[in-house]
Write an enzyme that holds these catalytic residues in place. Structure first.
Site, PDB file in Angstrom:
ATOM      1  N   ASN A  49       0.873  -1.180   0.000  1.00  0.00           N
ATOM      2  CA  ASN A  49       0.000   0.000   0.000  1.00  0.00           C
ATOM      3  C   ASN A  49       0.906   1.225   0.000  1.00  0.00           C
ATOM      4  O   ASN A  49       1.494   1.554   1.023  1.00  0.00           O
ATOM      5  CB  ASN A  49      -0.906  -0.036   1.239  1.00  0.00           C
ATOM      6  CG  ASN A  49      -1.726   1.238   1.373  1.00  0.00           C
ATOM      7  OD1 ASN A  49      -1.790   2.057   0.449  1.00  0.00           O
ATOM      8  ND2 ASN A  49      -2.354   1.410   2.530  1.00  0.00           N
ATOM      9  N   LYS A  72       0.104   4.263  -0.296  1.00  0.00           N
ATOM     10  CA  LYS A  72      -0.516   5.467   0.292  1.00  0.00           C
ATOM     11  C   LYS A  72      -0.277   6.666  -0.637  1.00  0.00           C
ATOM     12  O   LYS A  72      -0.253   6.483  -1.855  1.00  0.00           O
ATOM     13  CB  LYS A  72       0.013   5.680   1.711  1.00  0.00           C
ATOM     14  CG  LYS A  72      -0.134   4.405   2.558  1.00  0.00           C
ATOM     15  CD  LYS A  72       0.128   4.599   4.021  1.00  0.00           C
ATOM     16  CE  LYS A  72      -0.067   3.281   4.760  1.00  0.00           C
ATOM     17  NZ  LYS A  72       0.116   3.392   6.203  1.00  0.00           N
ATOM     18  N   HIS A 131      -9.428   1.414   5.124  1.00  0.00           N
ATOM     19  CA  HIS A 131      -8.128   1.614   5.773  1.00  0.00           C
ATOM     20  C   HIS A 131      -8.307   2.591   6.939  1.00  0.00           C
ATOM     21  O   HIS A 131      -9.079   3.539   6.855  1.00  0.00           O
ATOM     22  CB  HIS A 131      -7.100   2.143   4.774  1.00  0.00           C
ATOM     23  CG  HIS A 131      -5.701   2.086   5.316  1.00  0.00           C
ATOM     24  ND1 HIS A 131      -5.218   3.021   6.206  1.00  0.00           N
ATOM     25  CD2 HIS A 131      -4.712   1.188   5.139  1.00  0.00           C
ATOM     26  CE1 HIS A 131      -3.976   2.687   6.531  1.00  0.00           C
ATOM     27  NE2 HIS A 131      -3.648   1.577   5.905  1.00  0.00           N
ATOM     28  N   GLU A 145      -6.595   4.956   7.932  1.00  0.00           N
ATOM     29  CA  GLU A 145      -6.334   6.368   7.595  1.00  0.00           C
ATOM     30  C   GLU A 145      -7.561   7.003   6.949  1.00  0.00           C
ATOM     31  O   GLU A 145      -7.838   8.186   7.154  1.00  0.00           O
ATOM     32  CB  GLU A 145      -5.091   6.465   6.698  1.00  0.00           C
ATOM     33  CG  GLU A 145      -3.826   6.196   7.502  1.00  0.00           C
ATOM     34  CD  GLU A 145      -2.673   5.601   6.716  1.00  0.00           C
ATOM     35  OE1 GLU A 145      -2.688   5.637   5.480  1.00  0.00           O
ATOM     36  OE2 GLU A 145      -1.749   5.072   7.373  1.00  0.00           O
ATOM     37  N   GLU A 177      -5.014  -4.611  10.893  1.00  0.00           N
ATOM     38  CA  GLU A 177      -3.981  -3.583  11.037  1.00  0.00           C
ATOM     39  C   GLU A 177      -4.206  -2.804  12.330  1.00  0.00           C
ATOM     40  O   GLU A 177      -5.018  -1.862  12.356  1.00  0.00           O
ATOM     41  CB  GLU A 177      -4.058  -2.591   9.865  1.00  0.00           C
ATOM     42  CG  GLU A 177      -3.766  -3.186   8.517  1.00  0.00           C
ATOM     43  CD  GLU A 177      -3.188  -2.140   7.560  1.00  0.00           C
ATOM     44  OE1 GLU A 177      -2.092  -2.398   7.049  1.00  0.00           O
ATOM     45  OE2 GLU A 177      -3.803  -1.083   7.364  1.00  0.00           O
ATOM     46  N   GLY A 201       3.020   2.554  10.758  1.00  0.00           N
ATOM     47  CA  GLY A 201       3.988   3.631  10.567  1.00  0.00           C
ATOM     48  C   GLY A 201       4.756   4.000  11.824  1.00  0.00           C
ATOM     49  O   GLY A 201       5.393   5.050  11.885  1.00  0.00           O
ATOM     50  N   SER A 249       3.890  -1.877  10.330  1.00  0.00           N
ATOM     51  CA  SER A 249       5.342  -1.947  10.521  1.00  0.00           C
ATOM     52  C   SER A 249       5.931  -3.307  10.129  1.00  0.00           C
ATOM     53  O   SER A 249       6.848  -3.810  10.789  1.00  0.00           O
ATOM     54  CB  SER A 249       5.724  -1.572  11.956  1.00  0.00           C
ATOM     55  OG  SER A 249       5.339  -0.224  12.232  1.00  0.00           O
TER      56      SER A 249
HETATM   57  P1  13P Z   1       3.323   0.588   7.630  1.00  0.00           P
HETATM   58  O1  13P Z   1       3.794  -0.695   7.016  1.00  0.00           O
HETATM   59  O2  13P Z   1       4.038   1.800   7.094  1.00  0.00           O
HETATM   60  O3  13P Z   1       3.270   0.513   9.109  1.00  0.00           O
HETATM   61  O4  13P Z   1       1.796   0.783   7.131  1.00  0.00           O
HETATM   62  C1  13P Z   1       0.900  -0.241   7.294  1.00  0.00           C
HETATM   63  C2  13P Z   1      -0.330   0.091   6.550  1.00  0.00           C
HETATM   64  O5  13P Z   1      -1.098   0.958   6.938  1.00  0.00           O
HETATM   65  C3  13P Z   1      -0.588  -0.641   5.305  1.00  0.00           C
HETATM   66  O6  13P Z   1      -1.876  -0.393   4.847  1.00  0.00           O
END
Ligand code: 13P
Length: 266
Positions: free
Chosen positions: A17, A19, A107, A109, A179, A185, A225
């Site tokens: 992903n 983003k 997601h 976010e 997640e 992150g 992560s």
């Molecule tokens: P990270 O791997 O940067 O922690 O992000 C995970 C994520 O949100 C994947 O959709």
């Protein structure tokens, strides 16, 4: 492609992903490197998808098709209507025409920064299925919820709401991504045991709702992560069927290492 070697015959799915990163030019460069790094043995071991920004989908699709690269194209979001006066949105019809195979819905976010509700996530998921694509439904708890011991009700509640109206025959094409928000992150991944406990609960819930046969087919990814250094131990857990990778998927070499599930290249 041969069927999975994993538990229940599920082939792991490793998804990048990206983003809001990578222009279409950067995206092409990453996919070219990825295609060069991954071998047929790697694609046998795990299915791989990349989820660029909408602006890069067409370029990446053209590259994958032209070079017959066995990486699946994914999107990060979608709107639930097929067309109409919805300024700024992208429809499932548009994604399906680009040979998009997987679409992330819900997601954290999107839920946090754009106020997406479970109801909206459910409409998006149904729209993805209606157009013969596969949704990756994201669920996960905040740190406060984990510390309050409410991880399971939160995750199972999101699952219940997100899967409203999904019949058993469609469920095998749905992917669930667990997640935990506190792991995204942050460089602090859930321990394999903690991630497994939640993924196992997800599968048990699916078993009660859809029967053991369907629950055994659904892939449950872990995200938060994930790195080349922790993918192997996460994948050693029986109910973790892949990963949804953010930061570490932006770099072709790191993502290739994750896609190899920590195995050496050959
Ligand atoms: P990270 O791997 O940067 O922690 O992000 C995970 C994520 O949100 C994947 O959709």
């Amino acid at each position: 492609m041969p069927a999975a070697a994993g538990p229940g015959g599920r082939k792991p799915l490793i998804s990048g992903n990206w983003k809001m990163n990578h222009t279409h030019l950067d995206a092409i460069a990453v996919v070219q490197k990825l295609a060069y790094s991954l071998s047929p043995a790697d694609y046998d071991r795990a299915e791989v998808s990349v989820h660029p920004a909408f602006t890069a989908l067409r370029s990446v699709q053209t590259l994958l098709d032209a070079d017959e690269v066995p990486i699946a194209l994914g999107a990060q979001d979608v709107y639930f209507e097929d067309s109409g006066a919805f300024t700024g949105e992208v429809s499932p019809v548009m994604l399906a025409k680009l040979n998009v195979a997987y679409v992330i819905v819900g997601h954290s976010e999107r839920r946090q920064h754009f106020g997406e509700s479970d109801e909206l996530v459910n409409k998006k998921l149904l729209a993805v299925l209606r157009h013969q694509m596969r949704p990756i439904l994201c669920v996960g708890e905040t740190l406060d919820e984990r510390e309050a011991g409410t991880t399971e009700p939160k995750v199972l509640g999101q699952l219940e709401a997100g899967l409203q109206g999904v019949p058993a025959e469609a469920m095998a094409s749905v992917v669930v991504a667990y997640e935990p928000i506190w792991a995204i992150g942050t460089g602090r991944n859930a321990s394999p045991e903690d991630a497994e406990a939640v993924c196992k609960s997800v599968r048990a819930w699916l078993g009660e709702r859809y029967g053991a046969g369907v629950a055994g087919q659904v892939r449950v990814q872990y995200g938060g992560s994930v790195t080349p250094g922790n993918i192997a131990e996460l994948m050693a857990e029986p109910d973790i069927d892949g990963a949804l990778v953010g930061g570490a998927s932006l770099d072709a070499e790191r993502f290739a290492q994750i896609a190899r599930l920590g195995q050496p290249a050959r």
